[in-house]
Design a protein around this motif. Structure first.
Motif, mmCIF file in Angstrom:
data_model
loop_
_atom_site.group_PDB
_atom_site.id
_atom_site.type_symbol
_atom_site.label_atom_id
_atom_site.label_comp_id
_atom_site.label_asym_id
_atom_site.label_seq_id
_atom_site.Cartn_x
_atom_site.Cartn_y
_atom_site.Cartn_z
ATOM 1 N N MET A 1 30.602 41.398 53.375
ATOM 2 C CA MET A 1 31.104 40.243 52.988
ATOM 3 C C MET A 1 32.107 40.307 51.799
ATOM 4 N N THR A 2 33.495 39.747 51.971
ATOM 5 C CA THR A 2 34.056 39.952 50.722
ATOM 6 C C THR A 2 33.942 38.931 49.647
ATOM 7 N N THR A 3 33.867 39.353 48.513
ATOM 8 C CA THR A 3 33.712 38.448 47.337
ATOM 9 C C THR A 3 34.849 38.448 46.451
ATOM 10 N N PHE A 4 35.050 37.007 45.904
ATOM 11 C CA PHE A 4 36.418 37.156 44.831
ATOM 12 C C PHE A 4 35.819 37.182 43.759
ATOM 13 N N THR A 5 36.157 37.792 42.541
ATOM 14 C CA THR A 5 35.661 37.820 41.350
ATOM 15 C C THR A 5 36.817 37.231 40.282
ATOM 16 N N VAL A 6 36.203 36.165 39.317
ATOM 17 C CA VAL A 6 37.370 35.895 38.366
ATOM 18 C C VAL A 6 36.727 36.391 37.046
ATOM 19 N N ALA A 7 37.563 37.075 36.219
ATOM 20 C CA ALA A 7 37.261 38.046 35.002
ATOM 21 C C ALA A 7 38.319 37.475 34.170
ATOM 22 N N PHE A 8 37.923 37.384 32.742
ATOM 23 C CA PHE A 8 38.575 37.069 31.617
ATOM 24 C C PHE A 8 39.188 38.419 30.821
ATOM 25 N N TYR A 9 40.374 38.554 30.666
ATOM 26 C CA TYR A 9 40.911 39.618 30.219
ATOM 27 C C TYR A 9 41.599 39.273 28.961
ATOM 28 N N GLU A 10 41.546 40.028 27.774
ATOM 29 C CA GLU A 10 42.315 40.058 26.687
ATOM 30 C C GLU A 10 43.580 40.655 27.050
ATOM 31 N N ILE A 11 44.675 39.958 26.801
ATOM 32 C CA ILE A 11 46.119 40.633 27.293
ATOM 33 C C ILE A 11 46.771 40.888 25.951
ATOM 34 N N ASP A 12 47.670 41.792 26.572
ATOM 35 C CA ASP A 12 48.601 42.684 25.250
ATOM 36 C C ASP A 12 49.728 42.956 26.204
ATOM 37 N N ARG A 13 50.677 43.582 25.608
ATOM 38 C CA ARG A 13 51.906 44.526 25.956
ATOM 39 C C ARG A 13 51.887 45.713 25.251
ATOM 40 N N ALA A 14 52.351 46.559 26.336
ATOM 41 C CA ALA A 14 52.407 48.131 25.833
ATOM 42 C C ALA A 14 53.832 48.587 25.929
#
Length: 95
Positions: A1-14
């Motif tokens: 069974m497929t599950t969908f995950t919500v994750a928190f990311y610290e965002i930036d630019r490179a």
């Protein structure tokens, strides 16, 4: 069974490279897995609510595109299965 995950990311630019006067790309570092869901719709609804709250909380933080940005902005992302530790998983190239 497929599950969908919500994750928190610290965002930036490179910095991507000097082509066309220089280009940048968005990056993220996973800081926390929030929840898993059985349906894509439920995961995206949760992420939308989380991002709306984050916009309110982070309204005084500098924008990621600012040269004075030094971290501290977060975003909720949805993934099919386990989220990657970083995104993008491979460095983009100019074409």
């Amino acid at each position: 069974m497929t599950t969908f995950t919500v994750a928190f990311y610290e965002i930036d630019r490179a910095y991507g490279g000097p082509e066309e006067g220089g280009w940048w790309f968005d990056t993220g570092t996973c800081v926390r897995i929030a929840r898993t869901f059985k349906t894509k719709e439920a995961a995206y609804a949760y992420a939308r609510r989380a991002n709306a709250l984050l916009r309110v909380i982070q309204r005084c933080e500098r924008d990621v595109s600012s040269v004075l940005y030094s971290g501290g902005r977060y975003a909720a992302e949805v993934y099919d299965g386990l989220p990657p530790a970083y995104y993008p998983e491979t460095r983009p190239y100019y074409s």
